[in-house]
Design a protein around this motif. Structure first.
Motif, PDB file in Angstrom:
ATOM      1  N   LEU A  48      34.993  74.818  84.935  1.00  0.00           N
ATOM      2  CA  LEU A  48      34.278  73.555  84.865  1.00  0.00           C
ATOM      3  C   LEU A  48      33.504  73.343  86.154  1.00  0.00           C
ATOM      4  CD1 LEU A  48      33.895  70.627  83.611  1.00  0.00           C
ATOM      5  CD2 LEU A  48      35.946  70.025  84.899  1.00  0.00           C
ATOM      6  N   LEU A  49      32.316  72.803  86.016  1.00  0.00           N
ATOM      7  CA  LEU A  49      31.507  72.439  87.169  1.00  0.00           C
ATOM      8  C   LEU A  49      31.142  70.965  87.020  1.00  0.00           C
ATOM      9  CD1 LEU A  49      30.291  73.865  89.654  1.00  0.00           C
ATOM     10  CD2 LEU A  49      28.176  74.035  88.369  1.00  0.00           C
ATOM     11  N   LYS A  50      31.553  70.165  88.011  1.00  0.00           N
ATOM     12  CA  LYS A  50      31.312  68.723  87.978  1.00  0.00           C
ATOM     13  C   LYS A  50      30.302  68.344  89.057  1.00  0.00           C
ATOM     14  CE  LYS A  50      33.470  64.286  88.903  1.00  0.00           C
ATOM     15  NZ  LYS A  50      34.691  63.616  89.379  1.00  0.00           N
ATOM     16  N   PRO A  51      29.027  68.196  88.688  1.00  0.00           N
ATOM     17  CA  PRO A  51      28.049  67.730  89.677  1.00  0.00           C
ATOM     18  C   PRO A  51      28.373  66.308  90.117  1.00  0.00           C
ATOM     19  CG  PRO A  51      26.953  68.719  87.785  1.00  0.00           C
ATOM     20  CD  PRO A  51      28.398  68.556  87.421  1.00  0.00           C
ATOM     21  N   ARG A  52      28.244  66.059  91.398  1.00  0.00           N
ATOM     22  CA  ARG A  52      28.488  64.714  91.933  1.00  0.00           C
ATOM     23  C   ARG A  52      27.194  63.941  92.149  1.00  0.00           C
ATOM     24  NH1 ARG A  52      33.047  66.933  95.325  1.00  0.00           N
ATOM     25  NH2 ARG A  52      34.888  66.187  94.236  1.00  0.00           N
ATOM     26  N   VAL A  53      26.078  64.648  92.201  1.00  0.00           N
ATOM     27  CA  VAL A  53      24.778  63.999  92.370  1.00  0.00           C
ATOM     28  C   VAL A  53      23.828  64.524  91.299  1.00  0.00           C
ATOM     29  CG1 VAL A  53      25.038  63.676  94.858  1.00  0.00           C
ATOM     30  CG2 VAL A  53      23.944  65.734  94.024  1.00  0.00           C
ATOM     31  N   PHE A  54      22.909  63.655  90.893  1.00  0.00           N
ATOM     32  CA  PHE A  54      21.899  64.081  89.932  1.00  0.00           C
ATOM     33  C   PHE A  54      20.527  64.165  90.590  1.00  0.00           C
ATOM     34  CE2 PHE A  54      19.040  63.461  86.243  1.00  0.00           C
ATOM     35  CZ  PHE A  54      19.434  64.564  85.515  1.00  0.00           C
ATOM     36  N   ARG A  55      20.257  63.269  91.513  1.00  0.00           N
ATOM     37  CA  ARG A  55      19.006  63.302  92.254  1.00  0.00           C
ATOM     38  C   ARG A  55      19.289  63.235  93.736  1.00  0.00           C
ATOM     39  NH1 ARG A  55      16.842  65.357  88.516  1.00  0.00           N
ATOM     40  NH2 ARG A  55      15.568  64.309  86.998  1.00  0.00           N
ATOM     41  N   PRO A  56      18.755  64.077  94.543  1.00  0.00           N
ATOM     42  CA  PRO A  56      18.019  65.263  94.115  1.00  0.00           C
ATOM     43  C   PRO A  56      18.981  66.268  93.492  1.00  0.00           C
ATOM     44  CG  PRO A  56      18.313  65.321  96.489  1.00  0.00           C
ATOM     45  CD  PRO A  56      18.860  64.003  96.011  1.00  0.00           C
ATOM     46  N   PHE A  57      18.525  66.926  92.436  1.00  0.00           N
ATOM     47  CA  PHE A  57      19.389  67.871  91.724  1.00  0.00           C
ATOM     48  C   PHE A  57      19.600  69.114  92.586  1.00  0.00           C
ATOM     49  CE2 PHE A  57      20.620  70.925  88.437  1.00  0.00           C
ATOM     50  CZ  PHE A  57      21.568  70.179  87.767  1.00  0.00           C
ATOM     51  N   PRO A  58      20.868  69.489  92.816  1.00  0.00           N
ATOM     52  CA  PRO A  58      21.166  70.646  93.680  1.00  0.00           C
ATOM     53  C   PRO A  58      20.990  71.972  92.947  1.00  0.00           C
ATOM     54  CG  PRO A  58      23.194  69.658  92.919  1.00  0.00           C
ATOM     55  CD  PRO A  58      22.083  68.808  92.380  1.00  0.00           C
ATOM     56  N   LYS A  59      19.738  72.316  92.616  1.00  0.00           N
ATOM     57  CA  LYS A  59      19.483  73.438  91.722  1.00  0.00           C
ATOM     58  C   LYS A  59      19.927  74.779  92.276  1.00  0.00           C
ATOM     59  CE  LYS A  59      14.654  74.271  92.825  1.00  0.00           C
ATOM     60  NZ  LYS A  59      13.321  74.429  92.280  1.00  0.00           N
ATOM     61  N   GLU A  60      19.692  75.058  93.547  1.00  0.00           N
ATOM     62  CA  GLU A  60      20.095  76.358  94.092  1.00  0.00           C
ATOM     63  C   GLU A  60      21.617  76.506  94.073  1.00  0.00           C
ATOM     64  OE1 GLU A  60      18.034  74.288  95.948  1.00  0.00           O
ATOM     65  OE2 GLU A  60      16.119  75.355  95.800  1.00  0.00           O
ATOM     66  N   GLU A  61      22.312  75.438  94.442  1.00  0.00           N
ATOM     67  CA  GLU A  61      23.770  75.471  94.489  1.00  0.00           C
ATOM     68  C   GLU A  61      24.384  75.593  93.097  1.00  0.00           C
ATOM     69  OE1 GLU A  61      21.784  73.238  95.952  1.00  0.00           O
ATOM     70  OE2 GLU A  61      22.236  73.269  98.107  1.00  0.00           O
ATOM     71  N   ILE A  62      23.805  74.886  92.131  1.00  0.00           N
ATOM     72  CA  ILE A  62      24.288  74.968  90.744  1.00  0.00           C
ATOM     73  C   ILE A  62      24.069  76.372  90.196  1.00  0.00           C
ATOM     74  CG2 ILE A  62      23.877  74.154  88.376  1.00  0.00           C
ATOM     75  CD1 ILE A  62      25.304  72.012  89.920  1.00  0.00           C
ATOM     76  N   ALA A  63      22.895  76.937  90.432  1.00  0.00           N
ATOM     77  CA  ALA A  63      22.598  78.295  89.960  1.00  0.00           C
ATOM     78  C   ALA A  63      23.573  79.299  90.560  1.00  0.00           C
ATOM     79  CB  ALA A  63      21.158  78.675  90.288  1.00  0.00           C
TER      80      ALA A  63
END
Length: 148
Positions: A48-63
């Motif tokens: 499971l991956l639970k993002p804590r922020v949506f903006r700014p979206f942490p795209k590099e870290e999520i990828a």
């Protein structure tokens, strides 16, 4: 610093060795953890991956966090009238595209009309991911809990 806790941009949960992962925000992630624990006890490689922020979206870290999985379910608590998928799914797909990472991604839209998500719902999502890993095709967007 006072509490000794560290809050990153997202919280990975049992992602080590996961083949299937769910991306879920807020309290849904807490519900999903129960299912992840149950499925891990059965030998399934889920995380499971639970993002804590949506903006700014942490795209590099999520990828980076999702690079080792084979299939991904993105949970959206709202629909998007201007896109084929929900808003979190659109962002996750864009992050993986920008990272040149091709993944099988399913989007689940749930909670419409104030409906709760149940443990059984989340378990069915992981079942779908497992079937997708085995080569079975699935609908790219699924609405959970919507009355027909």
């Amino acid at each position: 610093k006072i509490s000794g806790r560290s809050y990153g941009l997202f919280e990975p949960y049992k992602m080590d060795g996961a083949e299937a992962a769910m991306v879920a925000l807020g309290s849904t992630a807490g519900t999903a953890k129960v299912v992840v624990d149950k499925l891990r006890e059965k030998g399934m490689k889920v995380g499971l991956l639970k993002p804590r922020v949506f903006r700014p979206f942490p795209k590099e870290e999520i990828a980076e966090a999702l690079k080792g999985v084979k299939s991904i379910a993105v949970m959206d608590r709202s629909d998007s009238m201007n896109a084929h998928e929900g808003p979190v799914c659109v962002e996750v797909k864009a992050a993986l595209f920008d990272a040149s990472t091709q993944k099988n991604i399913l989007n689940y839209i749930y909670g419409l009309g104030g409906r709760e998500i149940r443990l059984e719902d989340i378990e069915s999502v992981y079942k779908d991911l497992g079937e997708m890993i085995k080569g079975k095709s699935k609908d790219k967007v699924t609405y959970l809990g919507v009355r027909e």
